[in-house]
Enzyme design. Structure first.
Site, short mmCIF file in Angstrom:
data_model
loop_
_atom_site.label_atom_id
_atom_site.label_comp_id
_atom_site.label_asym_id
_atom_site.label_seq_id
_atom_site.Cartn_x
_atom_site.Cartn_y
_atom_site.Cartn_z
N ILE A 43 0.84 -1.20 0.00
CA ILE A 43 0.00 0.00 0.00
C ILE A 43 0.88 1.25 0.00
O ILE A 43 0.60 2.22 -0.70
CB ILE A 43 -0.95 -0.01 1.22
CG1 ILE A 43 -1.94 -1.15 1.07
CG2 ILE A 43 -1.69 1.33 1.35
CD1 ILE A 43 -2.88 -1.33 2.25
N LYS A 79 14.27 25.64 7.99
CA LYS A 79 13.14 26.45 7.54
C LYS A 79 12.92 27.59 8.54
O LYS A 79 12.71 27.35 9.73
CB LYS A 79 11.89 25.57 7.45
CG LYS A 79 10.62 26.34 7.19
CD LYS A 79 9.41 25.43 7.04
CE LYS A 79 8.14 26.25 7.00
NZ LYS A 79 6.93 25.42 6.97
N LEU A 334 -3.42 11.41 8.94
CA LEU A 334 -4.47 11.62 7.95
C LEU A 334 -5.76 10.89 8.33
O LEU A 334 -6.85 11.31 7.92
CB LEU A 334 -3.98 11.15 6.57
CG LEU A 334 -2.72 11.90 6.07
CD1 LEU A 334 -2.19 11.25 4.80
CD2 LEU A 334 -3.02 13.38 5.84
N ILE A 347 1.93 17.49 10.33
CA ILE A 347 2.88 16.72 11.15
C ILE A 347 2.81 17.25 12.59
O ILE A 347 2.90 16.49 13.55
CB ILE A 347 4.30 16.79 10.55
CG1 ILE A 347 4.31 16.04 9.22
CG2 ILE A 347 5.34 16.23 11.51
CD1 ILE A 347 5.56 16.19 8.40
C1 LIG Z 1 -0.65 17.04 -0.65
C2 LIG Z 1 -0.20 16.95 0.76
C3 LIG Z 1 0.88 17.73 1.20
C4 LIG Z 1 1.28 17.68 2.54
N1 LIG Z 1 2.28 18.49 2.99
C5 LIG Z 1 2.56 18.53 4.30
C6 LIG Z 1 3.55 19.40 4.82
O1 LIG Z 1 4.24 20.11 4.09
N2 LIG Z 1 3.74 19.43 6.16
C7 LIG Z 1 3.02 18.63 7.01
O2 LIG Z 1 3.21 18.73 8.22
N3 LIG Z 1 2.14 17.75 6.53
C8 LIG Z 1 1.88 17.70 5.21
N4 LIG Z 1 0.97 16.80 4.75
C9 LIG Z 1 0.40 15.82 5.65
C10 LIG Z 1 1.37 14.68 5.86
O3 LIG Z 1 1.72 14.10 4.64
C11 LIG Z 1 0.73 13.65 6.72
O4 LIG Z 1 0.27 14.25 7.90
C12 LIG Z 1 1.71 12.61 7.13
O5 LIG Z 1 2.40 12.11 6.04
C13 LIG Z 1 1.03 11.51 7.85
O6 LIG Z 1 0.48 10.58 6.99
P1 LIG Z 1 -0.05 9.24 7.64
O7 LIG Z 1 1.10 8.58 8.30
O8 LIG Z 1 -1.22 9.59 8.45
O9 LIG Z 1 -0.58 8.40 6.40
P2 LIG Z 1 0.19 7.55 5.21
O10 LIG Z 1 1.51 8.13 4.87
O11 LIG Z 1 -0.83 7.45 4.16
O12 LIG Z 1 0.45 6.16 5.88
C14 LIG Z 1 -0.56 5.19 5.99
C15 LIG Z 1 0.06 3.88 6.43
O13 LIG Z 1 -0.98 2.95 6.67
C16 LIG Z 1 -0.65 1.73 6.06
N5 LIG Z 1 -1.88 1.01 5.72
C17 LIG Z 1 -3.00 1.51 5.18
N6 LIG Z 1 -3.91 0.54 4.99
C18 LIG Z 1 -3.35 -0.60 5.45
C19 LIG Z 1 -3.77 -1.94 5.52
N7 LIG Z 1 -4.97 -2.34 5.07
N8 LIG Z 1 -2.92 -2.85 6.04
C20 LIG Z 1 -1.70 -2.49 6.51
N9 LIG Z 1 -1.24 -1.24 6.46
C21 LIG Z 1 -2.06 -0.30 5.92
C22 LIG Z 1 0.16 2.12 4.84
O14 LIG Z 1 0.94 1.05 4.39
C23 LIG Z 1 0.99 3.25 5.41
O15 LIG Z 1 2.11 2.70 6.06
C24 LIG Z 1 0.61 16.81 3.41
C25 LIG Z 1 -0.42 15.98 2.95
C26 LIG Z 1 -0.83 16.06 1.65
C27 LIG Z 1 -1.94 15.16 1.18
#
Ligand SMILES: Cc1cc2nc3c(=O)[nH]c(=O)nc-3n(C[C@H](O)[C@H](O)[C@H](O)COP(=O)(O)OP(=O)(O)OC[C@H]3O[C@@H](n4cnc5c(N)ncnc54)[C@H](O)[C@@H]3O)c2cc1C
Length: 504
Positions: A43, A79, A334, A347
Site C-alpha cells: 500500500i 526552515k 491523515l 505533522i
Molecule cells: C498534498 C499533501 C501535502 C502535505 N504536505 C505537508 C507538509 O508540508 N507538512 C506537514 O506537516 N504535513 C503535510 N501533509 C500531511 C502529511 O503528509 C501527513 O500528515 C503525514 O504524512 C502523515 O500521513 P499518515 O502517516 O497519516 O498516512 P500515510 O503516509 O498514508 O500512511 C498510511 C500507512 O498505513 C498503512 N496502511 C493503510 N492501509 C493498510 C492496511 N490495510 N494494512 C496495513 N497497512 C495499511 C500504509 O501502508 C501506510 O504505512 C501533506 C499531505 C498532503 C496530502
C-alpha cells in the site's frame, strides 16, 4: 500496581504518523508497553509532508533525536518561515517568519509601535524587523538563540525533509527501542461483539494481532476509526474547498532556500520545499474550479528545475474525524483529519495528538470522561488551525472567480471575531492552546492587507523621533546580524550534509 494497565499497543500504519507514534511511545513508555506496528509495503505511504514548524524540535527532544544526524538521514534543510506570493494581490509577497518581530516595549507589543510608525511614515515594512525574515531574505542560517547584547531573540527554525526518509529514520530508532514491525496487509478488523471495541486485526496471511489500545495511522482510509467504527467526518470544504494536489519533485536550481514558498494560483496555490537532494513541489487546488490537466500544466510551467518523476495526484477532503478517539482506537495523522498544508501543520497535529495521548493515556477501563477530554482538546486545536488557514483565503483582493468566492465565504465565528478585533483596535489575543502566536496572525493579516484603524494608546508615549529611532535601531541590528551569518547552504554542508545522495 494497577492491574488494568494497558500493555499491548498496536499501531496500524507506518507513514509519518505511525512511526512518529512508535518512536515517541517507545521513548516514553517503552518499558511498560509492548508496541507493534503493522504496515503494508504494497500500500505504501502518502509520501508528501515535508515542511514543518518549530514545535517539531520538541518532538525531537522527546524522542532523543540528534538534530544533525536527523537532517543527514532525511536530506533535510532548515526552515525560517514561509514566503507567500500573490496571496493578497497578484505581484505582492510577504513572509510568515517564525519567532518574534522586533521587541515589545513597556506593556505593549512591538507591532503597536510599528502601526503608529507606519501611519507617521517612519516605519519600514513589518518584515524588516524580523530576524528570521532578514536571514531568510539573505539565504542565511545558523543556530542563534539570542542576538548578542540585545533583548532580541535569535532564529526560530523548523525543517524541511524527505517524508519517506523520515519514516525510515524513525523506524530505525523505534526498532532499536523494541518496537516490533509487522509487514502485511490488514484485511479484517474484528470487533468485540458486546463492547464494539476493536479486539484484533487480521492480515492477508491469516495472522491475527490482538491489542488493547489501537492507534489508527492508516492514512486517509481510516481503516479502524472509520471503516470499522464508522466514527463520521466533519466536512470543512465549504470553508476550504481545495480538494486535490498534484505533486512533483524537481532537481534543485541554485542553493536551497531556508524557507518554504507558497505561490497562489487562480484556484489554489503551489508549494516549493527545498531539500538537499531535490525540491518538493505541489499544486493544491479546488477541483470545482480547475481540472487536473490545467493544474498540472500550471505546476509544470512554474517549477524551477527538471521534474524527476511523473506528477501524481492526491485527493483529499478538508475536515476532521467527529471523534479523534473512539472506543479503544485513537486516530493520528491523515486518519484523524486533514487541513491543507499551507502552514505545514499536519505533522504538528500528529505530534500534538501523540503528546495528548501520553497525557491522557488510558487504562483498560477507557474512562469516557478521559476520551471526551482528549477529543475536545484535539478538536479545538484542529479548529484554530483551520481558522488560520481560512484567513489566508478570505483576506484576498484577487479578481478570479475562485478568489472572489473565497472572499465572501461566511467565516467561522471565532475567526470573524479575531479579524474584527484586529481591524478595530490592532489587537490580537492568542486563544488558550492555540498553535499560532499573535505574531503569526499579525504577519498574515498585514501581509494580506488587513489593516487596523488605530493602534494602542500606549504607543504614543514615545516622541516621533524616539519612535523613529527605536524602529531604525531594530531594523539595523536585525539586518546587520543576518548578514554576518553563514549562508544556509554552507551551514548545511558543514553541519548536516547527507552522506548518500538519494534518488527522488
Ligand atoms: C498534498 C499533501 C501535502 C502535505 N504536505 C505537508 C507538509 O508540508 N507538512 C506537514 O506537516 N504535513 C503535510 N501533509 C500531511 C502529511 O503528509 C501527513 O500528515 C503525514 O504524512 C502523515 O500521513 P499518515 O502517516 O497519516 O498516512 P500515510 O503516509 O498514508 O500512511 C498510511 C500507512 O498505513 C498503512 N496502511 C493503510 N492501509 C493498510 C492496511 N490495510 N494494512 C496495513 N497497512 C495499511 C500504509 O501502508 C501506510 O504505512 C501533506 C499531505 C498532503 C496530502
Amino acid at each position: 500496581m494497577n492491574d488494568s494497565r494497558i500493555r499491548d499497543v498496536v499501531i496500524v500504519g507506518g507513514g509519518t504518523a505511525g512511526w512518529m507514534a512508535a518512536a515517541a511511545l517507545s521513548a516514553t513508555m517503552g518499558e511498560q508497553l509492548r508496541i507493534r506496528l503493522i504496515e503494508s509495503d504494497e500500500i505504501g505511504i502518502v509520501g508528501v509532508g515535508e515542511a514543518t514548524i518549530p514545535a517539531i524540535r520538541l518532538f525531537n527532544g522527546l524522542v532523543g533525536i540528534d538534530e544533525d544526524q536527523f537532517l543527514r538521514a532525511t536530506q533535510g534543510t532548515f526552515k525560517l518561515g514561509i514566503e507567500f506570493q500573490n496571496w493578497g494581490r497578484i505581484g505582492e509577497s510577504y513572509m510568515h517568519g517564525f519567532g518574534q518581530i522586533g521587541q515589545s516595549l513597556d506593556l505593549i507589543e512591538f507591532w503597536q509601535y510599528w502601526l503608529r510608525g507606519r501611519r507617521e511614515g517612519v516605519a519600514s515594512e513589518l518584515g524588516r524587523y524580523s530576524f528570521n525574515q532578514a536571514a531568510a531574505r539573505e539565504g542565511r542560517f545558523a543556530r542563534v538563540s539570542r542576538i548578542p547584547n540585545t533583548q532580541l531573540d535569535g532564529l526560530s527554525y523548523a525543517f524541511h525533509f524527505d517524508a519517506s526518509l523520515y519514516a525510515r529514520f524513525l523506524r530505525s530508532i523505534s526498532e532499536q527501542r523494541g518496537v516490533q514491525r509487522v509487514e502485511g496487509q490488514i484485511v479484517d478488523v474484528n470487533l468485540h461483539p458486546e463492547t464494539g471495541f476493536v479486539r484484533s486485526v487480521t492480515l492477508a496471511s491469516g495472522e491475527e494481532h490482538q491489542g488493547e489500545l489501537f492507534i489508527d495511522c492508516s492514512g486517509f482510509r481510516g481503516l479502524l476509526i472509520e471503516q470499522a467504527l464508522q466514527t463520521g467526518y466533519e466536512d470543512w470544504s465549504h470553508w476550504l474547498p481545495c480538494d486535490r494536489a498534484i505533486a512533483v519533485p524537481t532537481a534543485n536550481v541554485g542553493q536551497p532556500r531556508p524557507y518554504t514558498q507558497s505561490i497562489a494560483h487562480p484556484a489554489g496555490w503551489q508549494w516549493r520545499i527545498p531539500l538537499q537532494h531535490r525540491t518538493g513541489n505541489g499544486h493544491v487546488f479546488s477541483s470545482a474550479w480547475m481540472g487536473d490537466d490545467e493544474a498540472t500544466r500550471i505546476l509544470l510551467d512554474t517549477v524551477e528545475g527538471e521534474p524527476l518523476a511523473d506528477p501524481r495526484t492526491i485527493s483529499f477532503q478538508t475536515g476532521m474525524r467527529k471523534q479523534a478517539w473512539n472506543r479503544n482506537v485513537v486516530s493520528l495523522g491523515l486518519s484523524s483529519g486533514f487541513i491543507e498544508p499551507l502552514e505545514s501543520t499536519s505533522i504538528h497535529l500528529v505530534q500534538n495528538g501523540i503528546a495528548r495521548l501520553i497525557s491522557h493515556f488510558p487504562d483498560r477501563g477507557f474512562a469516557q470522561a478521559n476520551v471526551d477530554a482528549y477529543n475536545r482538546r484535539i478538536a479545538y486545536e484542529f479548529e484554530r488551525i483551520r481558522d488560520f488557514i481560512v484567513l489566508h483565503y478570505s483576506a484576498n483582493q484577487r479578481d478570479e472567480p475562485f478568489w472572489k468566492v473565497m472572499r465572501d465565504v461566511e467565516l467561522p465565528p471565532v475567526l470573524r471575531d479575531k479579524i474584527d478585533l484586529f481591524k478595530a483596535t490592532g489587537r490580537i489575543f492568542r486563544e488558550q492552546d492555540e498553535l499560532f502566536t499573535e505574531v503569526g496572525w499579525l504577519q498574515v493579516l498585514i501581509g494580506q492587507n488587513v489593516l487596523p484603524d488605530t493602534y494602542h494608546p500606549l504607543a504614543d508615549v514615545l516622541s516621533r523621533e524616539e519612535l523613529a529611532g527605536f524602529l531604525r535601531d531594530i531594523e539595523t541590528i536585525v539586518s546587520a546580524t543576518a548578514l554576518r551569518l553563514p549562508t544556509h547552504a554552507d551551514f548545511v554542508a558543514q553541519q548536516c550534509a547527507a552522506e548518500v545522495a538519494h534518488a527522488a
